[in-house]
Design a protein around this motif. Structure first.
Motif, PDB file in Angstrom:
ATOM      1  N   LEU A  97       0.832  -1.244   0.130  1.00 38.48           N
ATOM      2  CA  LEU A  97      -0.062   0.097   0.076  1.00 38.48           C
ATOM      3  C   LEU A  97       0.812   1.178   0.027  1.00 38.48           C
ATOM      4  CD1 LEU A  97      -2.516  -1.123   2.488  1.00 38.48           C
ATOM      5  CD2 LEU A  97      -2.704  -1.232   0.134  1.00 38.48           C
ATOM      6  N   GLU A  98       0.377   2.287  -0.672  1.00 38.29           N
ATOM      7  CA  GLU A  98       1.150   3.645  -0.888  1.00 38.29           C
ATOM      8  C   GLU A  98       0.149   4.725   0.114  1.00 38.29           C
ATOM      9  OE1 GLU A  98       3.701   6.192  -1.736  1.00 38.29           O
ATOM     10  OE2 GLU A  98       3.577   4.118  -2.930  1.00 38.29           O
ATOM     11  N   PRO A  99       1.089   5.035   1.226  1.00 39.54           N
ATOM     12  CA  PRO A  99       0.335   5.880   2.259  1.00 39.54           C
ATOM     13  C   PRO A  99       0.289   6.998   1.736  1.00 39.54           C
ATOM     14  CG  PRO A  99       2.560   4.896   3.021  1.00 39.54           C
ATOM     15  CD  PRO A  99       2.651   4.547   1.616  1.00 39.54           C
ATOM     16  N   TYR A 100      -1.066   7.722   2.103  1.00 43.08           N
ATOM     17  CA  TYR A 100      -1.416   8.816   1.634  1.00 43.08           C
ATOM     18  C   TYR A 100      -2.345   9.410   2.690  1.00 43.08           C
ATOM     19  CZ  TYR A 100      -4.058  12.293  -1.128  1.00 43.08           C
ATOM     20  OH  TYR A 100      -4.749  13.337  -1.695  1.00 43.08           O
ATOM     21  N   GLU A 101      -2.342  10.828   2.835  1.00 45.21           N
ATOM     22  CA  GLU A 101      -3.279  11.379   3.578  1.00 45.21           C
ATOM     23  C   GLU A 101      -4.171  12.239   2.967  1.00 45.21           C
ATOM     24  OE1 GLU A 101      -2.953  15.095   7.007  1.00 45.21           O
ATOM     25  OE2 GLU A 101      -1.688  13.435   7.042  1.00 45.21           O
ATOM     26  N   PRO A 119      -1.373   7.850   6.644  1.00 40.88           N
ATOM     27  CA  PRO A 119      -1.998   6.233   6.777  1.00 40.88           C
ATOM     28  C   PRO A 119      -1.762   5.543   5.350  1.00 40.88           C
ATOM     29  CG  PRO A 119      -3.760   8.054   6.476  1.00 40.88           C
ATOM     30  CD  PRO A 119      -2.603   8.713   6.555  1.00 40.88           C
ATOM     31  N   ALA A 120      -1.613   4.182   5.599  1.00 42.16           N
ATOM     32  CA  ALA A 120      -1.828   3.381   4.566  1.00 42.16           C
ATOM     33  C   ALA A 120      -3.135   3.082   3.839  1.00 42.16           C
ATOM     34  CB  ALA A 120      -1.176   1.977   5.128  1.00 42.16           C
ATOM     35  N   TRP A 121      -4.212   3.187   4.795  1.00 41.79           N
ATOM     36  CA  TRP A 121      -5.745   3.152   4.517  1.00 41.79           C
ATOM     37  C   TRP A 121      -6.392   4.041   5.337  1.00 41.79           C
ATOM     38  CZ3 TRP A 121      -8.712   1.453   8.254  1.00 41.79           C
ATOM     39  CH2 TRP A 121      -8.035   0.994   9.603  1.00 41.79           C
ATOM     40  N   VAL A 122      -7.447   4.237   4.729  1.00 47.07           N
ATOM     41  CA  VAL A 122      -8.849   5.000   5.495  1.00 47.07           C
ATOM     42  C   VAL A 122     -10.133   4.435   5.149  1.00 47.07           C
ATOM     43  CG1 VAL A 122      -7.662   7.321   5.180  1.00 47.07           C
ATOM     44  CG2 VAL A 122      -9.212   6.584   3.403  1.00 47.07           C
ATOM     45  N   GLY A 123     -10.669   4.357   6.440  1.00 46.40           N
ATOM     46  CA  GLY A 123     -12.087   3.942   6.440  1.00 46.40           C
ATOM     47  C   GLY A 123     -13.283   4.446   5.839  1.00 46.40           C
ATOM     48  N   MET A 124     -14.353   3.616   5.506  1.00 44.53           N
ATOM     49  CA  MET A 124     -15.470   4.269   5.006  1.00 44.53           C
ATOM     50  C   MET A 124     -16.515   4.096   5.660  1.00 44.53           C
ATOM     51  SD  MET A 124     -14.575   2.298   1.324  1.00 44.53           S
ATOM     52  CE  MET A 124     -16.344   2.326   0.541  1.00 44.53           C
ATOM     53  N   ASP A 125     -16.991   2.946   6.078  1.00 44.96           N
ATOM     54  CA  ASP A 125     -18.118   2.390   6.869  1.00 44.96           C
ATOM     55  C   ASP A 125     -17.975   1.198   7.677  1.00 44.96           C
ATOM     56  OD1 ASP A 125     -19.187   0.170   4.919  1.00 44.96           O
ATOM     57  OD2 ASP A 125     -18.995   1.982   3.798  1.00 44.96           O
ATOM     58  N   ALA A 126     -18.620   0.641   8.486  1.00 48.62           N
ATOM     59  CA  ALA A 126     -18.719  -0.599   9.303  1.00 48.62           C
ATOM     60  C   ALA A 126     -19.757  -1.445   8.648  1.00 48.62           C
ATOM     61  CB  ALA A 126     -18.695  -0.086  10.625  1.00 48.62           C
ATOM     62  N   TRP A 127     -19.391  -2.606   8.689  1.00 43.58           N
ATOM     63  CA  TRP A 127     -20.384  -3.608   8.543  1.00 43.58           C
ATOM     64  C   TRP A 127     -20.233  -4.460   9.596  1.00 43.58           C
ATOM     65  CZ3 TRP A 127     -16.069  -5.049   5.898  1.00 43.58           C
ATOM     66  CH2 TRP A 127     -15.538  -6.304   5.828  1.00 43.58           C
ATOM     67  N   ALA A 128     -21.387  -5.280   9.714  1.00 48.43           N
ATOM     68  CA  ALA A 128     -21.386  -6.091  10.780  1.00 48.43           C
ATOM     69  C   ALA A 128     -22.310  -7.325  10.677  1.00 48.43           C
ATOM     70  CB  ALA A 128     -22.094  -5.312  12.240  1.00 48.43           C
ATOM     71  N   ALA A 129     -22.132  -8.329  11.399  1.00 49.80           N
ATOM     72  CA  ALA A 129     -22.829  -9.476  11.326  1.00 49.80           C
ATOM     73  C   ALA A 129     -24.250  -9.320  11.714  1.00 49.80           C
ATOM     74  CB  ALA A 129     -22.166 -10.719  12.259  1.00 49.80           C
ATOM     75  N   ALA A 130     -25.167 -10.306  11.165  1.00 45.61           N
ATOM     76  CA  ALA A 130     -26.382 -10.246  11.468  1.00 45.61           C
ATOM     77  C   ALA A 130     -27.096 -11.476  11.094  1.00 45.61           C
ATOM     78  CB  ALA A 130     -27.437  -9.025  11.021  1.00 45.61           C
ATOM     79  N   THR A 268      -7.000  11.419  -6.180  1.00 47.65           N
ATOM     80  CA  THR A 268      -8.367  11.859  -6.329  1.00 47.65           C
ATOM     81  C   THR A 268      -9.379  11.081  -5.667  1.00 47.65           C
ATOM     82  OG1 THR A 268      -7.565  13.237  -8.065  1.00 47.65           O
ATOM     83  CG2 THR A 268      -9.952  13.028  -8.010  1.00 47.65           C
ATOM     84  N   LEU A 269      -9.435   9.864  -6.076  1.00 46.36           N
ATOM     85  CA  LEU A 269     -10.494   8.969  -5.596  1.00 46.36           C
ATOM     86  C   LEU A 269     -10.350   8.510  -4.027  1.00 46.36           C
ATOM     87  CD1 LEU A 269     -12.780   6.908  -6.026  1.00 46.36           C
ATOM     88  CD2 LEU A 269     -10.870   5.094  -6.746  1.00 46.36           C
ATOM     89  N   VAL A 270      -9.336   8.646  -3.584  1.00 49.11           N
ATOM     90  CA  VAL A 270      -8.977   8.690  -2.000  1.00 49.11           C
ATOM     91  C   VAL A 270      -9.640   9.599  -1.415  1.00 49.11           C
ATOM     92  CG1 VAL A 270      -7.541   8.088  -0.157  1.00 49.11           C
ATOM     93  CG2 VAL A 270      -7.319   6.741  -2.339  1.00 49.11           C
ATOM     94  N   ASP A 271      -9.355  10.900  -2.124  1.00 52.95           N
ATOM     95  CA  ASP A 271      -9.720  12.070  -1.528  1.00 52.95           C
ATOM     96  C   ASP A 271     -11.436  12.063  -1.426  1.00 52.95           C
ATOM     97  OD1 ASP A 271      -7.260  13.298  -1.004  1.00 52.95           O
ATOM     98  OD2 ASP A 271      -7.413  14.354  -2.888  1.00 52.95           O
TER      99      ASP A 271
END
Length: 339
Positions: A97-101, A119-130, A268-271
């Protein structure tokens, strides 16, 4: 006439040059985002960035992760948009992974980002068991509704449960890794031994078990909350059960693959992936997104859904992923869906 023709040709040339100026940069984007949402995600992004074309490579989490690891020395992907954080931690450890802020990083809940700076990655949303529980089929078979994970080991459910395969499905892996954290390793494997007696099939998708239950092909589908709420909204006769012990979860996240030839477009996509517009998009299906102020309840899910998430140790899950999957495969692979 020649003068006018020359002018017309010049105008045409200008249009062609303008078209070239906004010619598409193509990004190969690997993802485990639900297949029925890929078009929507790309369309929302292209409203703001029409000059970037997304070429999706989509599959279940485990399959995408394995594909990325196999391509480590000759990467094909430019960006990963929508893959489990536990998978991205594995890729990070491999130096992939390419680190990017990204712009707006400070708005994110700290647990929705890699701890390094940048950071090497940034979060979007949480998904959880059901649990998806088909009330019509349950009545036919005289089955009572479970209220906990441990209830699923009750012999009344023998042959009535389907769940995701943890090697191919991120939802399956979060189930197994969360049970080991909730119950401890010895008791966790003992629980899965008992659960295995009731399993009809391990399926290669996190969504399929809920769809299976929704269609009446099984009574119980262990799945995740996004697919459960959407299946119920589509009219399936299911109750969504959140087990009393708490639920395992992971987060969808985004990262740039090291060595991409399209670094600026990738940034641009990560932003955009952490923008308010993106968070509102994620919140259409997921109750908990990386910018807390944008999180809103999702139809058919409890309003206090976030309080039911276990304290998941993502680093532990990522570091032990191979060992967990090896042990699971030795014990239970005989009931896996054919690929």
């Amino acid at each position: 006439m020649t003068k006018y023709l020359t002018g017309a040709l010049a105008s045409l040339a200008a249009v062609l040059l303008a078209s070239t100026a906004i010619a598409q940069t193509e990004l190969t984007v690997y993802s485990a985002i639900e297949a029925d949402d890929l078009e929507k995600y790309a369309a929302r992004f292209n409203e703001d960035h029409p000059d970037i074309t997304i070429n999706w490579v989509r599959d279940s989490t485990g399959i995408v992760t394995a594909k990325l690891l196999a391509e480590k020395n000759n990467p094909v992907a430019d960006v990963v948009w929508g893959l489990a954080a536990t998978s991205l931690l594995v890729l990070k450890a491999e130096g992939m992974l390419e680190p990017y802020e990204p712009a707006g990083l400070d708005r994110l809940d700290p647990k929705f980002r890699d701890t390094d700076t940048p950071p090497a990655w940034v979060g979007m949303d949480a998904w959880a068991a059901a649990i998806c529980f088909n009330t019509v089929e349950a009545e036919k078979h005289g089955l009572t509704a479970p209220t906990s994970w441990k209830d699923l080991a009750d012999p009344q459910y023998r042959g009535h449960i389907v769940m995701p395969h943890p090697a191919s499905s991120g939802t399956g892996f979060l189930d197994v890794s969360s049970w080991l954290q909730l119950f401890g390793e010895e008791e966790g494997w003992a629980y899965m031994d008992a659960l295995h007696e009731n399993i009809k099939e391990y399926q290669h998708s996190g969504s399929k078990p809920c769809r299976h239950a929704g269609a009446g092909e099984s009574v119980i589908g262990i799945s995740f909350e996004f697919r459960a709420s959407r299946t119920k909204a589509d009219g399936a006769p299911i109750d969504i059960i959140v087990p009393s012990e708490g639920i395992g979860w992971d987060m969808e996240a985004t990262a740039i693959i090291a060595g991409t030839a399209n670094e600026e477009a990738a940034k641009t996509l990560v932003d955009w992936s952490v923008s308010d517009k993106a968070m509102e998009l994620y919140n259409e299906g997921y109750a908990l997104v990386a910018v807390p102020s944008i999180s809103r309840p999702v139809e058919h899910l409890p309003e206090d859904f976030a309080s039911m998430l276990i304290d998941n140790d993502f680093e532990w899950a990522a570091n032990n992923r191979s060992a967990i999957l090896d042990e699971w495969t030795k014990r239970y692979d005989g009931k896996s869906e054919a690929q």
